[in-house]
Design a protein around this motif. Structure first.
Motif, mmCIF file in Angstrom:
data_model
loop_
_atom_site.group_PDB
_atom_site.id
_atom_site.type_symbol
_atom_site.label_atom_id
_atom_site.label_comp_id
_atom_site.label_asym_id
_atom_site.label_seq_id
_atom_site.Cartn_x
_atom_site.Cartn_y
_atom_site.Cartn_z
ATOM 1 N N GLN A 394 5.440 -7.681 -10.198
ATOM 2 C CA GLN A 394 4.316 -7.576 -9.269
ATOM 3 C C GLN A 394 4.534 -8.485 -8.059
ATOM 4 O OE1 GLN A 394 2.104 -5.398 -9.559
ATOM 5 N NE2 GLN A 394 0.650 -5.901 -7.961
ATOM 6 N N LYS A 397 6.667 -6.781 -5.635
ATOM 7 C CA LYS A 397 5.936 -5.815 -4.796
ATOM 8 C C LYS A 397 5.219 -6.534 -3.652
ATOM 9 C CE LYS A 397 4.891 -2.477 -8.462
ATOM 10 N NZ LYS A 397 3.790 -1.788 -9.149
ATOM 11 N N VAL A 400 7.534 -7.443 -0.902
ATOM 12 C CA VAL A 400 7.873 -6.286 -0.063
ATOM 13 C C VAL A 400 6.731 -5.982 0.902
ATOM 14 C CG1 VAL A 400 8.386 -3.836 -0.073
ATOM 15 C CG2 VAL A 400 9.457 -5.338 -1.734
ATOM 16 N N PHE A 462 0.912 1.532 -4.205
ATOM 17 C CA PHE A 462 2.153 0.781 -4.359
ATOM 18 C C PHE A 462 1.889 -0.604 -4.940
ATOM 19 C CE2 PHE A 462 5.344 -2.144 -2.661
ATOM 20 C CZ PHE A 462 6.486 -1.552 -3.131
ATOM 21 N N ALA A 482 8.074 6.284 -0.951
ATOM 22 C CA ALA A 482 8.720 5.040 -0.560
ATOM 23 C C ALA A 482 9.064 5.057 0.928
ATOM 24 C CB ALA A 482 9.979 4.808 -1.396
ATOM 25 N N ASN A 513 5.439 4.380 -9.897
ATOM 26 C CA ASN A 513 5.125 3.244 -9.045
ATOM 27 C C ASN A 513 6.287 2.245 -9.005
ATOM 28 O OD1 ASN A 513 3.499 0.317 -8.851
ATOM 29 N ND2 ASN A 513 2.743 1.915 -7.490
ATOM 30 N N ARG A 514 6.875 1.982 -10.172
ATOM 31 C CA ARG A 514 7.982 1.031 -10.194
ATOM 32 C C ARG A 514 9.246 1.637 -9.580
ATOM 33 N NH1 ARG A 514 8.619 -1.646 -15.932
ATOM 34 N NH2 ARG A 514 8.160 0.433 -16.731
ATOM 35 N N GLU A 516 9.195 3.683 -7.015
ATOM 36 C CA GLU A 516 8.957 3.523 -5.580
ATOM 37 C C GLU A 516 9.252 2.095 -5.136
ATOM 38 O OE1 GLU A 516 4.998 4.780 -4.765
ATOM 39 O OE2 GLU A 516 5.257 6.752 -5.680
ATOM 40 N N GLN A 517 8.893 1.109 -5.993
ATOM 41 C CA GLN A 517 9.192 -0.279 -5.646
ATOM 42 C C GLN A 517 10.692 -0.497 -5.478
ATOM 43 O OE1 GLN A 517 7.800 -3.115 -8.477
ATOM 44 N NE2 GLN A 517 8.702 -4.864 -7.444
ATOM 45 N N ASN A 521 12.632 -1.407 -1.921
ATOM 46 C CA ASN A 521 13.496 -2.584 -1.838
ATOM 47 C C ASN A 521 14.885 -2.203 -1.312
ATOM 48 O OD1 ASN A 521 14.347 -5.222 -2.144
ATOM 49 N ND2 ASN A 521 14.993 -4.917 -4.237
ATOM 50 N N SER A 589 14.801 -5.123 -9.303
ATOM 51 C CA SER A 589 15.103 -3.686 -9.306
ATOM 52 C C SER A 589 16.041 -3.330 -10.449
ATOM 53 C CB SER A 589 15.733 -3.287 -7.965
ATOM 54 O OG SER A 589 14.849 -3.552 -6.891
#
Length: 624
Positions: A394, A397, A400, A462, A482, A513-514, A516-517, A521, A589
């Motif tokens: 988190q 995120k 970012v 996000f 993303a 969601n993860r 997209e993170q 990145n 990641s």
């Protein structure tokens, strides 16, 4: 009758003497039998101890050998990454290119501390070698007869121990095919000296040998045993070794070792060509299955035999002493008191044993209680660790989002300014009765509000925490979401974005969601890498490979240096200036992709720049 009686009288003392001596003869025979059993038991125990020590040393030698070879197993496959090596195999008449490749192989050989590295074409001719400066250079030699070259040409990585035909220097050869665009151009070979392992092997009474599949000793702690055979070789094997020139000019004579007796534990008692005092030895073997080699460890049995003799003598002396004590007891008539003392001692030992059992039981109960408490603490620690990992994701995120804050502010300021102006205009138009124009203004205001809502909604989606469940996620939708978060920066920095996807219905088993993170990145890192480049192109491709979904993110930045590649996914490692990154993005990641059951890879492209590849399992409904 009288004569018969006279002949029987002298025999009565002899019979009485015989009756008295018979028990003692029986006791003597029993003592000798017990001493022999002690001899056998001590010899067996000492032999088992030698076998255990030998097995441990064999395991240690096998691990050392595998560790040494595994350090070089990857090296031949990396040579095809050098563009000069590929070019030389395509243009073998270019002498300038050959000189560059020779220098490159010489440098790699020096850094890796191997013996020799050379490149062979499809006809078995050596095109370049690390020893090109030497008078007996491999350049121009034909090594097509070597088994490792033949295996590599058949697209099977080759491994082979042999004696060099040029210098007569032994070593282990690694061979791997060199490919370009799926076509084999030649073979890369690395020769490694493993003779140094003999320096760490035991010296003195125990001996160590390493043999090949034919029983030829090629490494040994006894130098006179090298290139000898455990048994005579057949004509077919000798012909095969002659063709491959594996041991070149060595005669390969039998060692002359004889098997005397096989033991139940798989070991063997053998007679070696050593002197008579060390002739009998315990032979143990350990196979190295992939290479069909075999370690042979010979333990000297002289200490075991000495222990057995000492046990035999000690037992005899003990028995003699026991007999003397028995005689002494009978003579002093103290047998009754000895029995009484024995009963008292036995009762005392029994009482002491009960006390020890009670104490041991209490100790075991306390140990069980401590283990239960330790188990509870461990589960709590694991729960805190999972919570900390979730918080770290988190935090990544939020980092970012913080980096994108300037672009987000700009995206919101423009609609807000337009909303204020158009709302003021609408009020004036209504006051003047120009309702149609006011209606157009209100319609535009509604569209701007919708656009702001889409942006904040995407940011809220996000930023939310993700659960741990995995479900089918459309890869195209995740890439689009993303890209939406970095779209403003792509436009401002004039980056050319390209996306290629053979099919839109690729679903990966992950959390959207993860995923997209991770993509945000990678996009952000790519944009940072191309900040000072003239050509700025961000490319995303989606392909399938068996049961994997492959997402590749490429840029035209400076690429990934070799010194950095090994630390990319380490926490807090970053190449950005201080204050511009914490070094957590790629580490988080990589952890996220690994939790999905996939992997995150990094490589430099041939045209320059970097490429990150996300491998994810195809969703179950997609494979069906």
């Amino acid at each position: 009758m009288a004569a018969a009686a006279q002949t029987d009288l002298p025999s009565r003392p002899g019979r009485r003497l015989l009756r008295r001596a018979a028990p003692w003869v029986l006791v003597l025979l029993c003592c000798i039998a017990v001493a022999v059993l002690a001899w056998r038991w001590t010899e067996s125990a000492a032999t088992d101890k030698l076998r255990l020590a030998g097995a441990q040393r064999l395991d240690s030698y096998a691990v050392s050998l595998e560790n040494l070879l595994s350090k070089y197993d990857f090296l031949p496959g990396t040579l095809e990454l050098n563009k000069d090596v590929i070019a030389l195999l395509q243009r073998p008449d270019d002498e300038a290119l050959r000189a560059d490749v020779n220098a490159y192989l010489e440098q790699v050989n020096r850094l890796s501390r191997s013996t020799t590295i050379y490149i062979v074409n499809l006809q078995g001719l050596t095109q370049a070698s690390s020893n090109w400066r030497q008078p007996d250079s491999f350049v121009g030699d034909n090594v097509a007869f070597r088994p490792y070259v033949r295996d590599a040409l058949r697209r099977t990585p080759g491994g082979f121990y042999g004696v060099g035909t040029t210098r007569g220097e032994p070593g282990y050869f690694f061979a791997h095919g060199i490919y370009h665009n799926g076509r084999m151009l030649g073979v890369a070979t690395v020769k490694v000296n493993i003779e140094t392992l003999e320096n760490g092997w035991v010296q003195g009474a125990d001996k160590v040998m390493l043999t090949d599949a034919h029983g030829v000793v090629f490494l040994s702690s006894v130098q006179d045993w090298k290139y000898r055979t455990l048994a005579p070789l057949s004509a077919e094997v000798l012909q095969e070794l002659e063709v491959s020139r594996q041991y070149f000019s060595h005669a390969l004579l039998p060692l002359g070792m004889r098997a005397l007796r096989k033991l139940d534990n798989g070991a063997t008692i053998v007679a070696t060509p050593a002197p008579a005092d060390h002739a009998r030895m315990l032979s143990q073997t350990r196979s190295l299955a992939p290479r069909k080699w075999q370690f042979v460890y010979l333990s000297d049995l002289a200490p075991a035999e000495a222990s057995a003799r000492n046990a035999f003598l000690f037992t005899l002396l003990s028995e003699a002493l026991l007999l003397m004590l028995v005689l002494y007891g009978r003579q002093r008539r103290r047998l009754g008191r000895q029995r009484q003392r024995a009963r008292v001692d036995l009762q005392r030992a029994y009482d002491h044993l009960e006390t020890m059992v009670a104490e041991r039981t209490a100790s075991l109960q306390q140990m069980t209680h401590n283990l239960s408490e330790e188990n509870v603490v461990r589960r709590q620690a694991e729960q805190k660790l999972r919570q900390a990992q979730s918080e770290l994701v988190q935090a990544g995120k939020m980092a970012v989002l913080g980096q994108m804050s300037a672009g987000i502010t700009h995206e919101l300021n423009q609609p807000l300014t337009a909303l204020r102006t158009m709302s003021d205009n609408a009020r004036v138009l209504i006051e003047r009765g120009r309702l149609d124009e006011a209606k157009d203004n209100l319609t535009t205001i509604s569209e701007l509000v919708g656009r702001m809502g889409a942006l904040t909604g995407q940011l809220r989606q996000f930023a939310r925490k993700s659960d741990a469940s995995l479900r089918p996620v459309p890869v195209a939708a995740a890439i689009t979401a993303a890209l939406f978060l970095v779209e403003r920066r792509v436009e401002q920095e004039r980056v050319n974005f390209r996306m290629s996807m053979l099919s839109q219905d690729v679903y990966a088993l992950c959390d959207s969601n993860r995923l997209e993170q991770v993509l945000v990145n990678l996009f952000t890192n790519a944009l940072d890498a191309m900040a000072g480049c003239e050509v700025r192109q961000l490319a995303v491709s989606v392909t399938r490979s068996f049961n994997k979904a492959m997402i590749a993110v490429s840029d035209t930045g400076p690429g990934i240096p070799a010194s950095v590649r090994g630390h990319l996914f380490e926490p807090f490692f970053t190449t950005k200036p201080q204050g511009q990154g914490l070094g957590l993005g790629l580490a988080i990641s990589e952890q996220i992709i690994r939790e999905f059951g996939g992997q995150l890879l990094a490589e430099s492209t041939t045209a320059g720049g970097a490429r990150f590849i996300i491998e994810l399992p195809i969703a179950q409904q997609e494979t069906a």
